[in-house]
Enzyme design. Structure first.
Site, mmCIF file in Angstrom:
data_model
loop_
_atom_site.group_PDB
_atom_site.id
_atom_site.type_symbol
_atom_site.label_atom_id
_atom_site.label_comp_id
_atom_site.label_asym_id
_atom_site.label_seq_id
_atom_site.Cartn_x
_atom_site.Cartn_y
_atom_site.Cartn_z
ATOM 1 N N SER A 1 4.141 6.191 -0.693
ATOM 2 C CA SER A 1 4.148 7.477 0.111
ATOM 3 C C SER A 1 5.363 8.543 -0.103
ATOM 4 C CB SER A 1 4.067 6.968 1.734
ATOM 5 O OG SER A 1 5.268 6.705 2.127
ATOM 6 N N CYS B 1 -4.475 7.631 -5.141
ATOM 7 C CA CYS B 1 -3.378 8.698 -5.143
ATOM 8 C C CYS B 1 -3.960 10.086 -5.946
ATOM 9 C CB CYS B 1 -1.956 8.322 -5.746
ATOM 10 S SG CYS B 1 -2.142 7.689 -7.231
ATOM 11 N N PRO C 1 5.766 -6.009 -5.532
ATOM 12 C CA PRO C 1 4.359 -5.465 -5.133
ATOM 13 C C PRO C 1 4.170 -5.663 -3.727
ATOM 14 C CG PRO C 1 4.300 -7.876 -5.866
ATOM 15 C CD PRO C 1 5.817 -7.388 -6.138
ATOM 16 N N GLU D 1 6.145 8.301 -8.174
ATOM 17 C CA GLU D 1 4.810 9.000 -7.841
ATOM 18 C C GLU D 1 4.305 8.745 -6.363
ATOM 19 O OE1 GLU D 1 0.270 7.938 -8.621
ATOM 20 O OE2 GLU D 1 1.340 8.022 -10.464
#
Length: 626
Positions: free
Chosen positions: A342, A397, A291, A363
């Site tokens: 990104s 996002c 993370p 993603e």
């Protein structure tokens, strides 16, 4: 010198002592003070109280002991919050001991502000088991800029050690049935909801998001984990498939775990996205999870809870650190990679995974469009757009960054939208009354500023917003609407990932579709219109992995049974739905043949066999067996 009155002398003394202590430290960032209708920049820490002489070394002209000209005065903490420009400021910050009054643009607000402190014992419990030997780093609270927690950091050797431990733990875990593996995750749903205050506070401390945005994470985590726990035994069970020959061939497909999966998740939704580890675990894998350091505690909390509920320790490994230090090791040791972040980083990960011939699910970024048709309910569209554009301070996002409005309703929509945005509340609060919180880090704030400034320099117009708000906190930025954004500007073409949206006029459905698809991204989109049939027809023409009708993002994203992911440069692979579980497996087919095989039987010639097979295939089609 301007002083702040308070409910009691002792409270004033405590506040002044805290202020003095903070002013003696090195100042970080800047705050804005309104003096004679001019914005004056002062160190951020000075905004805790207007002790101007202490900030500058000289008395401030035009400021007397009663307050500022034009009726700007400091008020007692008990006073009601006033309007702060077009955005409200005020409320409480119920974290620690010290309270003080601060000044905001064109008014005052009372904020109980102090350095947020976490219980060191909680931090120790959360970080227990993190594979880390490097020097720890200190995270800071976005609301205040104050130190928050000491977070361990990992080296490449620590990552390798995590993979070794994960492989040992995975062997026994893979022997369990999917139903057995699902038990702790099914329990997690109820425990998460009953202990939500713990994680809501953690999320706000680490991200600076509004509390209702933090609850969105709780809701997503609860529904996603329950869906995965209940569906995994069904989706991952061994299935009988159509064999080569009816009766004579028995084909079984099973879903074997990949082994050890690397999961890399970002800082914007550390709980919801951090639980990408759950479907990987349910599929029988172990996980090595990286993370983001800034929000590590919010991701470590569900791991701690799941281990309390019976998840074997060592199965969910966590490492922390910068990609430049541990990134290669995370890919090189994995059997599969799941990444959210990104597009630039995703391309790099895909390239390194390809070299090892391992799979990956990515993603990535989005520049998500919203289309408002001429039959749309404008009031409903505006309300939904506020959440779609400015939810999580725009750091989402699937958030909306482009709005295309039919010319017939453009003026009406824009007026309503601007009015609603100007009524939004911004403040560093730990309650559900605030509309929008802070950005999470200074890098993102600078990125947002650069996009807006470049657009304005190119001729764009700010309808509302467009300013940093250091009077509220070091990372606050006003929700911003732009119009007249020229082509080839970053805010038009690139992901801003902040509270900024551009509005454009279009003349037809076809023009709206062309504009929506004029992007290298294809993650999410929204269409607003009273005719669902018309909206669905248009939605089917938009190149995006998810399209919502009369909703910005939540309808599709929260539909756990349906897959979610991006087209074009927005990624590959899917989360949610059966695809979100199966991607973490290696499907294996075991087929057995009996009685009649592929060799000519009973001395039959090849020519006779070909004729027999030809007749058989025609009969099977006619009987719809094939």
């Amino acid at each position: 010198m301007v002083t702040a009155s308070s409910p009691s002398t002792s409270a004033s003394a405590i506040a002044l002592s805290a202020i003095t202590s903070r002013l003696n430290r090195s100042c970080r960032g800047a705050a804005v003070l309104l003096i004679d209708d001019m914005l004056t920049t002062l160190p951020w820490t000075c905004v805790m109280s207007v002790v101007h002489e202490r900030c500058t070394g000289t008395p401030c002209r035009n400021v007397d002991k009663r307050g500022f000209p034009g009726g700007l005065v400091l008020r007692p903490l008990a006073s009601a919050p006033l309007r702060s420009g077009p955005w409200r400021a005020g409320g409480s910050f119920p974290l620690t001991e010290t309270s003080m009054t601060t000044i905001s643009r064109s008014g005052t607000h009372s904020v109980n502000v102090a350095e947020p402190r976490l219980d060191p014992a909680l931090v120790e419990r959360l970080t227990a088991g993190v594979s880390a030997s490097a020097e720890p780093t200190t995270t800071r609270a976005p609301f205040t800029g104050a130190p928050l927690a000491q977070i361990p950091q990992s080296t490449a050797a620590d990552v390798n050690q995590a993979f070794a431990a994960a492989r040992v733990a995975q062997v026994e875990w893979a022997r369990l049935t999917p139903k057995q593996r699902a038990l702790p995750f099914a329990r997690f749903h109820d425990v998460l909801l009953s202990r939500q205050e713990e994680i809501l506070n953690l999320l706000q401390w680490e991200t600076g998001k509004a509390r209702h945005d933090a609850f969105d994470e709780v809701m997503e985590a609860a529904t996603a984990s329950l869906y995965a726990a209940r569906q995994a035994p069904k989706v991952l069970r061994t299935r009988r498939r159509q064999g080569a020959f009816p009766v004579f061939t028995r084909a079984l497909e099973s879903f074997r775990p990949k082994g050890v999966v690397t999961v890399i998740t970002p800082w914007n939704y550390p709980l919801a996205l951090g639980l990408d580890a759950i479907p990987a675990l349910l599929a029988g894998n172990a996980v090595v999870h990286k993370p983001d350091t800034q929000t590590a505690l919010s991701t470590l909390w569900p791991r701690m809870v799941l281990e309390e509920l019976g998840l074997p320790k060592g199965l969910w490994q966590v490492v922390l650190g910068e990609p430049a230090v541990i990134g290669d090791a995370l890919i090189d040791g994995a059997d599969f990679v799941s990444f959210t972040g990104s597009t630039r980083a995703g391309r790099s990960i895909a390239g390194r995974a390809a070299e090892r011939l391992i799979g990956c699910s990515l993603e990535l970024g989005g520049k998500n469009p919203m289309v408002v048709l001429d039959d749309a309910d404008l009031d409903a569209a505006v309300e939904s757009a506020v959440r779609g554009c400015f939810g999580n301070s725009g750091q989402m996002c699937v958030g909306i960054e482009r709005i295309y409005v039919h010319a017939n309703v453009y003026d009406g929509f824009l007026a309503r939208f601007a009015s609603r945005v100007e009524r939004m509340t911004l403040r560093p609060d730990f309650d559900f009354a605030t509309d929008m919180g802070s950005l999470t880090n200074s890098r993102q704030l600078a990125h947002v500023q650069e996009h807006v400034e470049a657009a304005l320099a190119a001729g764009a117009r700010v309808v509302t917003g467009g300013r940093v708000r250091p009077d509220l906190g070091p990372l606050f930025y006003e929700p911003t609407i732009l119009t007249g954004v020229p082509e080839d500007t970053p805010v038009r073409d690139e992901e801003t990932f902040g509270p900024v949206v551009s509005v454009y006029r279009v003349g037809s459905d076809d023009e709206a579709v062309l504009a929506a698809n004029d992007s290298p991204y294809g993650l999410n989109a929204a269409v607003y219109g009273r005719s669902e049939a018309r909206a669905r027809t248009l939605a089917a023409r938009i190149q995006a992995g998810t399209v919502n009708i009369n909703e910005g993002y939540a309808s599709a994203y929260a539909s756990q049974g349906a897959s979610m992911g991006g087209m074009k440069s927005s990624g590959v692979g899917r989360r949610h739905g059966p695809a979100g579980l199966v991607k973490y497996t290696e499907p294996q087919t075991v087929a057995s043949q009996r009685l009649l095989g592929f060799d000519p039987p009973f001395g039959m010639s090849r020519a006779r066999q070909v004729a027999l097979f030809t007749t058989s295939l025609r009969i099977l089609k006619m009987l719809r067996i094939r």
